[in-house]
Design a protein around this motif. Structure first.
Motif, short mmCIF file in Angstrom:
data_model
loop_
_atom_site.label_atom_id
_atom_site.label_comp_id
_atom_site.label_asym_id
_atom_site.label_seq_id
_atom_site.Cartn_x
_atom_site.Cartn_y
_atom_site.Cartn_z
N VAL A 14 20.14 -7.31 -16.39
CA VAL A 14 18.72 -7.66 -16.29
C VAL A 14 18.29 -8.46 -17.52
N ARG A 15 18.74 -8.03 -18.68
CA ARG A 15 18.40 -8.74 -19.91
C ARG A 15 19.00 -10.15 -19.92
N ALA A 16 20.22 -10.28 -19.44
CA ALA A 16 20.88 -11.59 -19.40
C ALA A 16 20.15 -12.55 -18.46
N ILE A 17 19.75 -12.05 -17.29
CA ILE A 17 19.01 -12.89 -16.34
C ILE A 17 17.67 -13.31 -16.93
N SER A 18 16.98 -12.36 -17.56
CA SER A 18 15.69 -12.67 -18.18
C SER A 18 15.85 -13.69 -19.31
#
Length: 240
Positions: A108-112
């Motif tokens: 999720v952090r990588a996509i954000s």
């Protein structure tokens, strides 16, 4: 007022309204991660992508030949496949391991991060809900996992603070460690948005950057080719 001016004014108003529309990008983590794009009443899933089967249009004779070849190959490999079937099943089960909660939060952090980096100052955060319950069935493992999850969430919140146009209320964050439950749970919902005008600006900016790099590469190639041609000409003059 002349009719042509009314038509032109209506077209300009329509274009302005279209450019003012907001594109919403929603990142959700519950049982799994999903990223969807919303504009007006339309919705498109961006992640995970749906696999569309490729359709092959073959003639009847070619299809028969292909079927015969496939049958021959299958007959030759039948004995080997039967012997390796058990090993393949074990390998497949090992490959289909689900992501852990910490790995999902990292994703999720990588996509954000990619979304924020690509959209730059045009992005706006509307909502941020992060409810996580850590559970593994073992007290010691749960304690370790709780620390990892808290660290991942702190990194994610620090990343969300980088959004220049923060319009969301205070992020709704809660992390608990459940030492009695067997499975963890998550309810993460991040809603970003940017105007169509901002999206077009990003696209045009990327296109201009691509054209510039292409022109530079072509210039470097031409310079290298001219240097090689000059060196060959000098060698020819010496020999002559």
């Amino acid at each position: 007022m002349p009719i042509p001016l009314i038509i032109v004014g209506a077209i300009l108003l329509f274009i302005a309204a279209l450019l003012a529309l907001r594109i919403r990008i929603r990142i959700v983590l519950q049982s799994d991660i999903s990223v969807t794009l919303h504009i007006l009443c339309f919705r498109k899933r961006l992640f995970p992508r749906r696999k569309t089967p490729k359709r092959k249009y073959l003639s009847k004779k070619r299809a028969v030949k292909n079927a015969q070849k496939a049958a021959k190959k299958a007959a030759k490999k039948a004995a080997k496949e039967a012997a390796k079937e058990a090993k393949k099943k074990k390998h497949l089960f090992s490959q289909k391991k689900k992501r852990t909660l910490a790995e999902k939060l990292v994703l999720v952090r990588a996509i954000s991060a990619v979304l924020i980096r690509k959209t730059r100052k045009h992005l706006r955060l509307h909502a941020a809900r992060l409810h996580v319950r850590v559970a593994t069935g073992d007290a010691a493992t749960t304690a370790v996992s709780y620390g990892v999850v808290c660290q991942s969430l702190s990194y994610l919140l620090a990343l969300l603070d980088r959004v220049t146009k923060l319009k969301a209320v205070t992020p709704d964050v809660s992390v608990t460690a459940d030492y009695l439950a067997e499975k963890p749970s998550a309810d993460v919902d991040l809603v970003f948005s940017l105007r169509v005008l901002g999206a077009l600006a990003i696209v045009f900016g990327a296109a201009i950057a691509f054209i510039r790099t292409k022109i530079k590469r072509n210039n470097h190639k031409k310079q290298a080719a001219s240097k090689v041609a000059g060196a060959k000409a000098q060698k020819g003059n010496r020999h002559g």
